[in-house]
Design an enzyme around this catalytic site. Structure first.
Site, PDB file in Angstrom:
ATOM      1  N   LYS A   1      40.541  45.991  45.945  1.00 36.82           N
ATOM      2  CA  LYS A   1      40.383  45.499  44.575  1.00 36.82           C
ATOM      3  C   LYS A   1      40.945  46.664  43.699  1.00 36.82           C
ATOM      4  O   LYS A   1      41.353  46.266  42.555  1.00 36.82           O
ATOM      5  CB  LYS A   1      38.779  45.165  44.321  1.00 36.82           C
TER       6      LYS A   1
ATOM      7  N   GLN B   1      29.406  44.589  44.610  1.00 34.19           N
ATOM      8  CA  GLN B   1      29.943  44.226  46.005  1.00 34.19           C
ATOM      9  C   GLN B   1      28.885  43.747  46.838  1.00 34.19           C
ATOM     10  O   GLN B   1      27.851  44.405  47.101  1.00 34.19           O
ATOM     11  CB  GLN B   1      30.937  45.274  46.672  1.00 34.19           C
TER      12      GLN B   1
ATOM     13  N   ASP C   1      32.478  37.871  38.953  1.00 36.64           N
ATOM     14  CA  ASP C   1      32.289  37.344  40.275  1.00 36.64           C
ATOM     15  C   ASP C   1      31.612  35.672  39.999  1.00 36.64           C
ATOM     16  O   ASP C   1      31.813  34.759  40.769  1.00 36.64           O
ATOM     17  CB  ASP C   1      31.327  37.808  40.971  1.00 36.64           C
TER      18      ASP C   1
END
Ligand code: NAP
Length: 296
Positions: free
Chosen positions: A54, A98, A121
């Site tokens: 990422k 994460q 997200d």
């Protein structure tokens, strides 16, 4: 029939190119550089790989990447403090914590502490609610990537029968909402669904997000259907490690009209959509026109 292959790797490259173009325009016209902060707690090897990837792709598209690596025994208070700092940082337009988090940390609490406008997200309860009510939201990356590929392949999805196998909060449910938003007739199947093969045979679009290697065989697929395989399963075959999806590619590709491979299908689209969401969040935060085609 031999299915068309929906090449997620190539598609993701075009999404990244679009993102890079918008980033360059933002810098030039407004002096703004979009920034994405990724917080990793602990040393889960798969998470480390994702976070590295990422960060690399964020920088490659011209954005600023901020990485926060925290010890596995980080307290909830310390993690909340980092999120709060990022919420208040005007240089940071997207925040991703994460998952999975170590067991002693309350994932819902942490995710819901992220400013919803920076929740790239799309897991914050506000974004879930906005998506569910058809309002502008931050859309979870994996289902967004699936939707982009479906729209690109079919044009309009209106009136199509879609079966989503899996009802997780990160894939199955938001995928179903997005398909509904595009006027599909949507069925969500799960582990208690009766006669799953028959349910799947009714689908023009099958999205498999189960986490069971090659569970969906070709004889569940209606001839000509489009199959989106979200599954990423590591198996051992012939003494070698291999990545396979939730769909048996070999048999399904003989009946489907189009299918995403694993690897090289949904996977690459997920990070590309994270970058897309960061640009979208940056434009919204600055009251600028959003790039077209990068969100739902
Ligand atoms: P998850 O949270 O474990 O959810 C799996 C879903 O599958 C559940 O709703 C479960 O039903 C359902 N299920 C399990 N066994 C089933 C069966 N025999 N028949 C029908 N449904 C069944 O998984 P997830 O996080 O959604 O991920 C699903 C897969 O996608 C995994 O392989 C994951 O690695 C992959 N994934 C890929 C990406 C990507 O970027 N490509 C991103 C995220 C996830 P119940 O609710 O009834 O238990």
């Amino acid at each position: 029939m031999t299915a068309n292959i929906i090449d997620g790797k190539a598609f993701a490259a075009t999404v990244r190119e679009k993102v890079a173009g918008h980033v360059a325009r933002l810098k030039e016209e407004s002096g703004i550089t979009p920034g994405l902060a990724v917080v990793l707690v602990g040393e889960d090897p798969a998470s480390q790989v994702y976070v590295r990837s990422k960060g690399k792709q964020t920088v490659e598209t011209g954005m600023n990447s901020y990485e926060y690596k925290m010890d596995a025994d980080t307290s909830e208070a310390d993690l909340l403090a980092v999120v709060e700092k990022l919420n208040n940082d005007p240089e940071v337009h997207g925040i991703l914590v994460q998952l999975p988090l170590p067991g002693h940390l309350n994932e819902d609490l942490i995710i819901n502490s992220i400013d919803p406008a920076k929740d790239v997200d799309g897991f914050h309860i506000s974004n879930v609610g906005l998506l569910g009510t058809g309002q502008k939201s931050m859309v979870p990356c994996t289902p967004l990537g699936c939707l982009m590929m479906l729209r690109d392949y079919h044009g309009s999805l209106s009136g199509m029968n879609a079966v989503v196998i899996g009802r997780s909060n990160i894939v199955g449910k938001p995928m179903a909402q997005l398909l509904l938003g595009d006027s599909c007739t949507v069925t969500i199947a799960h582990s208690r669904t009766k006669d799953l093969p028959e349910v799947v045979r009714g689908a023009d679009i099958v999205v498999a997000a189960v986490g069971r290697p090659e569970m969906v065989p070709g004889d569940w697929i209606r001839e000509g259907a489009t199959v989106i395989d979200v599954g990423i399963n590591r198996i051992e075959r012939d003494g070698k490690n291999k990545l396979v999806g939730d769909v048996d590619f070999e048999s399904a590709s003989k009946v489907a009209g189009a299918i995403t491979p694993v690897p090289g299908g949904v996977g690459p689209m997920t990070i590309a959509c994270l970058l897309a969401n960061t640009v979208t969040a940056c434009c919204r935060a600055n009251g600028l026109a959003e790039p077209e085609g990068l969100t739902a």
